[in-house]
Design an enzyme around this catalytic site. Sequence first.
Site, PDB file in Angstrom:
ATOM      1  N   ARG A   4       8.614  -8.823   0.252  1.00 22.07           N
ATOM      2  CA  ARG A   4       7.176  -8.791   0.021  1.00 22.07           C
ATOM      3  C   ARG A   4       6.635 -10.157   0.447  1.00 22.07           C
ATOM      4  NH1 ARG A   4       9.343  -6.817  -4.916  1.00 22.07           N
ATOM      5  NH2 ARG A   4       8.796  -4.631  -5.375  1.00 22.07           N
ATOM      6  N   LYS A  62       8.791  -9.024  -8.607  1.00 25.87           N
ATOM      7  CA  LYS A  62       7.792  -8.680  -9.615  1.00 25.87           C
ATOM      8  C   LYS A  62       8.419  -8.581 -11.006  1.00 25.87           C
ATOM      9  CE  LYS A  62       4.663  -5.990  -6.640  1.00 25.87           C
ATOM     10  NZ  LYS A  62       4.077  -4.653  -6.412  1.00 25.87           N
ATOM     11  N   HIS A  78       3.233  -6.433   4.642  1.00 25.77           N
ATOM     12  CA  HIS A  78       3.883  -5.375   3.871  1.00 25.77           C
ATOM     13  C   HIS A  78       4.387  -4.238   4.768  1.00 25.77           C
ATOM     14  CE1 HIS A  78       4.819  -4.688  -0.285  1.00 25.77           C
ATOM     15  NE2 HIS A  78       4.532  -3.410  -0.187  1.00 25.77           N
ATOM     16  N   ARG A 106       7.986  -4.613   5.439  1.00 27.75           N
ATOM     17  CA  ARG A 106       8.827  -4.158   4.318  1.00 27.75           C
ATOM     18  C   ARG A 106       9.003  -2.639   4.375  1.00 27.75           C
ATOM     19  NH1 ARG A 106      10.563  -5.508  -0.893  1.00 27.75           N
ATOM     20  NH2 ARG A 106      10.140  -3.988  -2.537  1.00 27.75           N
ATOM     21  N   HIS A 138      13.778  -2.588  -6.304  1.00 22.58           N
ATOM     22  CA  HIS A 138      13.076  -1.570  -7.082  1.00 22.58           C
ATOM     23  C   HIS A 138      13.843  -1.262  -8.357  1.00 22.58           C
ATOM     24  CE1 HIS A 138      10.900   0.189  -3.303  1.00 22.58           C
ATOM     25  NE2 HIS A 138      10.279  -0.857  -3.811  1.00 22.58           N
ATOM     26  N   TYR A 184      10.122   6.413   0.419  1.00 23.53           N
ATOM     27  CA  TYR A 184      10.533   6.066   1.777  1.00 23.53           C
ATOM     28  C   TYR A 184      11.375   7.164   2.405  1.00 23.53           C
ATOM     29  CZ  TYR A 184       8.897   1.361   0.777  1.00 23.53           C
ATOM     30  OH  TYR A 184       8.126   0.288   0.447  1.00 23.53           O
TER      31      TYR A 184
END
Length: 221
Positions: free
Chosen positions: A72, A96, A164, A167, A190, A199
């Site tokens: 990211r 994150k 992004h 990514r 994730h 995806y």
Amino acid sequence: MLCALKSFVKFLVEIERVIQVSPAAQVKCGEKEKSLPKAISEAEVTALIDTASEHRLIDQMILKLLYGLGFRVSETAPNQVENMDFEPKTIRIEGKGDVEWINPIHDNTLIRIKMFMKKNGITSGWLLPSKLDKTVPMSRESIYKISKRVAARSGVDPKSVSPHVFRHSFATHMLDAGCDMALVQEYLGHADTATTKIYAKVSQKNKQETFRKFHPLATTI
């Protein structure tokens, strides 16, 4: 439109008290379908990286971090030298929600990182320090501008390129090449497999389009 109608009728019942029972109480509002991540083709990524290689070293390194590692922009800008381990060729990523994980760095990206560090005398601290203030990292806006500038030079539509998007392309191309989804999930950091599964839809869509385009029987009856 249905949700707006339900809210309006609820207003008539609870606030205005014009009617006693909402005729729309049993109407269900369907959730808006999430748009699929946008990915560019491998050929377009190659064109972008080749173009970056013809110009500034920092452009090369940033694109290789974004696409080569699936970063990211928030993981690219504030990265520190101390997060890298050059011997096993790994990098610690702070994502994150204070989540941390370790990813491998392939040689191609590592070479650019070492070249950039040597050229700019960087031995510790921010890997991408701000040009104006070395005590802070490069801004996200600067990385965004670099991706757009490289796209304009490469002939790839700048509208289709953003930090992004690299990514998204990283994940889509990995899945297209046969990489296990669980590994892609780990590479992207994730916590939930549902986030990665989107995806797979993109990858499947790409496969279907390619199949229809190139298979000899796809255009015959």
